[in-house]
Write an enzyme that holds these catalytic residues in place. Structure first.
Site, short mmCIF file in Angstrom:
data_model
loop_
_atom_site.label_atom_id
_atom_site.label_comp_id
_atom_site.label_asym_id
_atom_site.label_seq_id
_atom_site.Cartn_x
_atom_site.Cartn_y
_atom_site.Cartn_z
N LYS A 1 -17.08 -4.35 2.41
CA LYS A 1 -18.28 -3.83 1.78
C LYS A 1 -18.83 -4.82 0.75
CE LYS A 1 -20.07 0.27 -0.62
NZ LYS A 1 -19.75 1.64 -1.09
N HIS B 1 12.86 14.43 14.45
CA HIS B 1 14.13 13.71 14.37
C HIS B 1 14.14 12.74 13.19
CE1 HIS B 1 15.56 15.09 18.37
NE2 HIS B 1 14.25 15.19 18.59
N GLU C 1 -7.81 -10.10 0.23
CA GLU C 1 -7.06 -10.20 1.48
C GLU C 1 -7.98 -10.57 2.64
OE1 GLU C 1 -5.01 -6.96 -1.02
OE2 GLU C 1 -7.06 -7.62 -0.57
N GLU D 1 -6.84 8.33 -1.97
CA GLU D 1 -7.79 7.47 -2.68
C GLU D 1 -8.98 8.29 -3.17
OE1 GLU D 1 -8.43 3.08 -1.84
OE2 GLU D 1 -10.27 3.92 -1.00
N LYS E 1 -5.31 -5.15 -9.16
CA LYS E 1 -6.02 -6.33 -8.68
C LYS E 1 -6.29 -7.32 -9.82
CE LYS E 1 -8.58 -3.95 -4.98
NZ LYS E 1 -9.95 -3.62 -4.50
N GLY F 1 -15.87 3.11 1.52
CA GLY F 1 -15.09 2.41 2.54
C GLY F 1 -14.28 3.34 3.41
N ARG F 2 -13.62 4.32 2.81
CA ARG F 2 -12.75 5.22 3.58
C ARG F 2 -13.55 6.21 4.41
NH1 ARG F 2 -12.58 5.67 -1.70
NH2 ARG F 2 -13.05 7.61 -2.80
#
Length: 497
Positions: free
Chosen positions: A172, A349, A178, A319, A461, A233-234
């Site tokens: 965005k 399991h 990253e 978030e 950050k 973003g999400r």
């Protein structure tokens, strides 16, 4: 006492867009539901829903709307933001995506670079739809590169063919560390593989709200697909962030994905609170918080195709609503519980021992699909076993079992919802994701939390920058950089030879 008192009560079963929600094992009696609906009305939930879809600035801290619903508004009904209809710009991106699909020929590999909301949604969709029997796929290898760890980068670059690879950079802000570092590494790989600067520029695509930064990186203007600051973003998989869905499975499949989400949006806007699936799911979790002070919530899709769904939901829920103060800066009594999960029956399991006999009450959403996800000869038999496990686990958690041996006693009273999808395809996947998006924002409204900002991710950050500098400089710490003594000593641990 078990939670099965409402099992045969038709008032516990609801539907929207052919998705069924059964709340019977929540153990919520009708008078309690009425109290919950009264809470929702007191929180002005109906007005919040109207404001959300109308483009009001519901993201107060950043003074902007949260209009991801406009991205799946296939009817192109005008959506006005600050006096301007946003739908022509949204529709223009749809047309550009469709045009790109039509000329995307000879591509063997696509490297999609993005992290967080730029990664989870499209990755989930690509993985889930790959399991749809007889789905038309264009045969490309779709690689998702998110982590800064070069192990992932190295694995992708070993497999991809550089002369027929396209790269989609999704950010965005176009400043995410990253993403930009990984993008530069992939460009370096293309150069080292002998591709010219012109060929590299033609291979690069960007999805961003920061068009100038994408141009500066070297992406051609015609290869930049915008989205807007009113898209979190999400919540962004419905925008050009979902480009891989269209490229892999065709634009018509992408439209079906949007249509499923739009169907849930229509339901969310129009259904009364008492029959509104996102509202009912939110209120049931709120009830368990108030009754059991629950700290965790599990989502278990009994479909291997949805194994990425809990990871997507973790970001969406935690978030959005992982806050300790409300919209007015005052402490909240409740906010988002810890979200976890994985596909059943694998989960049985793994951690179901804790769900059945642990001290903590953990509500669960079970998600089941009526139709099997393969055409193998064993498909129907295996799917019947899968569904029987889903139903049995919900019953066992709700009713428990009393014995003379404490070790073999199940306390029961473990609440759950059951969601049933008719099948898993693009339409119902879109509907499922939108259902949970609207549930998440409903919870934010009930808690009076802003579900559309995420200031808590920023501090780490900021601190990472001087720490990285110290690691690069052999452990030398600048005292002005606010690196505490423990972290300084840990930096030295990494610099020891």
């Amino acid at each position: 006492m078990s939670l099965n008192t409402a099992v045969s009560d038709p008032k516990s079963v609801f539907s929207a867009a052919d998705i069924v929600l059964d709340t019977a094992y929540q153990g919520i009696k009708q008078p309690e539901w009425q109290d919950l609906f009264a809470q929702a009305k007191k929180a002005n939930l109906g007005q919040f829903i109207q404001d959300l879809f109308a483009g009001k600035h519901v993201n107060a801290s950043e003074d902007r709307p949260a209009l991801h619903s406009a991205l799946r508004n296939l009817d192109k009904t005008p959506v006005i933001v600050d006096g301007q209809d946003v739908m022509p710009a949204v529709a223009d991106v749809w047309h550009r995506i469709e045009a790109l699909c039509n000329k995307w020929i000879g591509v063997t590999d696509v490297i999609h670079i993005g992290i967080g909301g730029s990664d989870f949604g499209p990755r989930l969709a690509i993985e889930a739809l790959a399991h749809v029997p007889n789905i038309e796929s264009r045969g490309m290898r779709m690689h998702f590169l998110a982590n800064i760890d070069t192990a992932d980068l190295g694995r992708i670059l070993q497999r991809a063919l550089p002369h027929s690879t396209r790269v989609i950079i999704v950010s965005k802000s176009f400043t995410t560390l990253e993403t930009t570092k990984n993008a530069k590494a992939v460009v370096r790989w293309l150069k080292d593989s002998g591709r010219t600067e012109s060929q590299i520029n033609n291979a690069l695509f960007a999805v961003t709200a920061n068009v100038p930064a994408a141009k500066e990186f070297g992406v051609k203007p015609e290869n930049i697909y915008p989205f807007w600051d009113w898209v979190g973003g999400r919540y962004s998989v419905w925008s050009a962030v979902g480009l891989p869905i269209a490229l892999q499975y065709g634009f018509d499949t992408f439209k079906e994905f949007l249509a499923g989400a739009q169907a849930i949006d229509h339901h969310y806007q129009s259904a009364p609170l008492e029959q509104n699936l996102p509202v009912l799911m939110a209120l049931s979790l709120l009830y368990q918080q108030e009754k059991h002070n629950i700290k965790s919530f599990a989502v278990i899709p009994y479909a291997d195709a949805l194994d990425w769904f809990p990871k997507w939901l973790q970001q969406l829920d935690m978030e959005s609503n992982g806050k300790s103060v409300d919209r007015n800066g005052k402490p909240v009594k409740f906010s988002c519980p810890v979200v976890f999960g994985s596909s059943g029956s694998n989960a049985q399991h793994s951690y179901f021992q804790l769900l059945h006999q642990g001290k903590e009450v953990i509500p669960i959403d079970f998600i089941a699909i009526r139709e099997p996800m393969s055409t193998l000869p064993e498909a129907k038999e295996h799917h019947r076993i899968l569904l029987s496990n889903c139903l049995a686990q919900a019953q066992a958690l709700a009713n428990g079992k009393q014995t003379d041996n404490p070790n073999n006693t199940y306390p029961g009273k473990r609440p759950s919802n059951l969601l049933i999808l008719p099948k898993l395809n693009a339409f119902y996947l879109g509907a499922l994701l939108a259902l949970y998006e609207n549930r998440t924002t409903t919870l934010g409204a009930l808690w009076n939390i802003n579900s559309f900002d995420q200031p808590g991710v920023e501090l780490g950050k900021v601190l990472a920058k001087p720490i990285e500098t110290a690691l690069r400089n052999g452990g030398k710490v600048n005292q002005d950089e606010h690196i505490d003594a423990i972290t300084a000593s840990r930096i030295n641990l990494f610099n020891k030879t």
